[in-house]
Design a protein around this motif. Structure first.
Motif, PDB file in Angstrom:
ATOM      1  N   THR A   2       0.834  -1.190   0.000  1.00 14.86           N
ATOM      2  CA  THR A   2       0.000   0.000   0.000  1.00 14.86           C
ATOM      3  C   THR A   2       0.880   1.254   0.000  1.00 14.86           C
ATOM      4  O   THR A   2       1.844   1.343   0.745  1.00 14.86           O
ATOM      5  CB  THR A   2      -0.899   0.010   1.248  1.00 14.86           C
ATOM      6  N   THR A   3       0.527   2.197  -0.863  1.00 15.95           N
ATOM      7  CA  THR A   3       1.267   3.451  -0.946  1.00 15.95           C
ATOM      8  C   THR A   3       0.327   4.623  -0.688  1.00 15.95           C
ATOM      9  O   THR A   3      -0.870   4.432  -0.497  1.00 15.95           O
ATOM     10  CB  THR A   3       1.914   3.617  -2.331  1.00 15.95           C
ATOM     11  N   TYR A   5      -0.700   6.627  -2.772  1.00 19.40           N
ATOM     12  CA  TYR A   5      -1.622   6.762  -3.902  1.00 19.40           C
ATOM     13  C   TYR A   5      -2.909   5.967  -3.681  1.00 19.40           C
ATOM     14  O   TYR A   5      -3.919   6.238  -4.318  1.00 19.40           O
ATOM     15  CB  TYR A   5      -0.978   6.249  -5.190  1.00 19.40           C
ATOM     16  N   TYR A  63       5.887  13.113  -1.510  1.00 20.42           N
ATOM     17  CA  TYR A  63       5.741  11.720  -1.938  1.00 20.42           C
ATOM     18  C   TYR A  63       5.136  11.658  -3.337  1.00 20.42           C
ATOM     19  O   TYR A  63       5.595  10.903  -4.195  1.00 20.42           O
ATOM     20  CB  TYR A  63       4.857  10.958  -0.952  1.00 20.42           C
ATOM     21  N   VAL A 126       9.858   7.771   3.086  1.00 20.05           N
ATOM     22  CA  VAL A 126       9.018   6.929   2.224  1.00 20.05           C
ATOM     23  C   VAL A 126       8.431   5.783   3.037  1.00 20.05           C
ATOM     24  O   VAL A 126       7.242   5.455   2.923  1.00 20.05           O
ATOM     25  CB  VAL A 126       9.833   6.401   1.021  1.00 20.05           C
ATOM     26  N   ASP A 130       4.512   4.992   3.674  1.00 14.07           N
ATOM     27  CA  ASP A 130       3.961   3.702   3.253  1.00 14.07           C
ATOM     28  C   ASP A 130       3.340   2.948   4.426  1.00 14.07           C
ATOM     29  O   ASP A 130       2.251   2.362   4.294  1.00 14.07           O
ATOM     30  CB  ASP A 130       5.045   2.849   2.595  1.00 14.07           C
ATOM     31  N   SER A 133       0.139   4.641   5.334  1.00 12.73           N
ATOM     32  CA  SER A 133      -0.871   4.350   4.307  1.00 12.73           C
ATOM     33  C   SER A 133      -1.469   2.967   4.524  1.00 12.73           C
ATOM     34  O   SER A 133      -2.681   2.777   4.387  1.00 12.73           O
ATOM     35  CB  SER A 133      -0.255   4.417   2.915  1.00 12.73           C
TER      36      SER A 133
END
Length: 150
Positions: A2-3, A5, A63, A126, A130, A133
């Motif tokens: 999962t990111t 986005y 990000y 990052v 992540d 998220s």
């Protein structure tokens, strides 16, 4: 995996701001209680944790856009300047807020400078986004089980 986005921005930013409140390096400056966030605003923000929300929002923007300079981030948080009877013009947001927020995020290890390109996220930053998220996605699946198929 999962990111940032994959989850809604509002939920991600609120979760990030709650986590940033526990960071010892992310502390609102003394002047942040009285400052406006740009020339297009008439009053300072009403929420007490707006500094952490802005830092979380900056992290998400870095990000999404990979690298951004202070001027570009200022433009993201700008608005229309009221010029009286003349037409409104676009104005950038406060540079001091962006600079101090980025300096605190650098001290925390989430952001670093890249010569000629502005600021970028570090691997720690990052990973932080992540993991948050993933937690947000799990909480959304618990609330709305029909999202499990996505």
């Amino acid at each position: 995996m999962t990111t940032a986005y994959d989850v809604p921005a509002k939920e991600l930013i609120s979760a990030l701001s709650k986590k940033l409140q526990n960071e010892s390096t992310i502390v609102p400056p003394e002047w942040s209680r009285y400052v406006r966030t740009g020339v297009c605003k008439e009053n300072p923000p009403e929420t007490k944790d707006w500094w952490h929300t802005r830092c979380a929002s900056i992290l998400r923007k870095l990000y999404i856009h990979k690298n951004m300079g202070i001027e570009r981030i200022r433009a993201e948080y700008g608005g229309k300047r009221n010029r009286g009877s003349k037409p409104n013009k676009a104005e950038a947001g406060s540079g001091a807020i962006v600079r101090h927020a980025l300096q605190q995020l650098e001290t925390a290890g989430y952001v670093t400078k890249m010569k000629g390109k502005g600021r970028i996220l570090t691997p720690k930053g990052v990973k932080f986004l992540d993991n948050t998220s993933f937690e947000v996605k799990q909480s959304l699946i618990e609330t709305y089980p029909e999202l499990k198929k996505y």
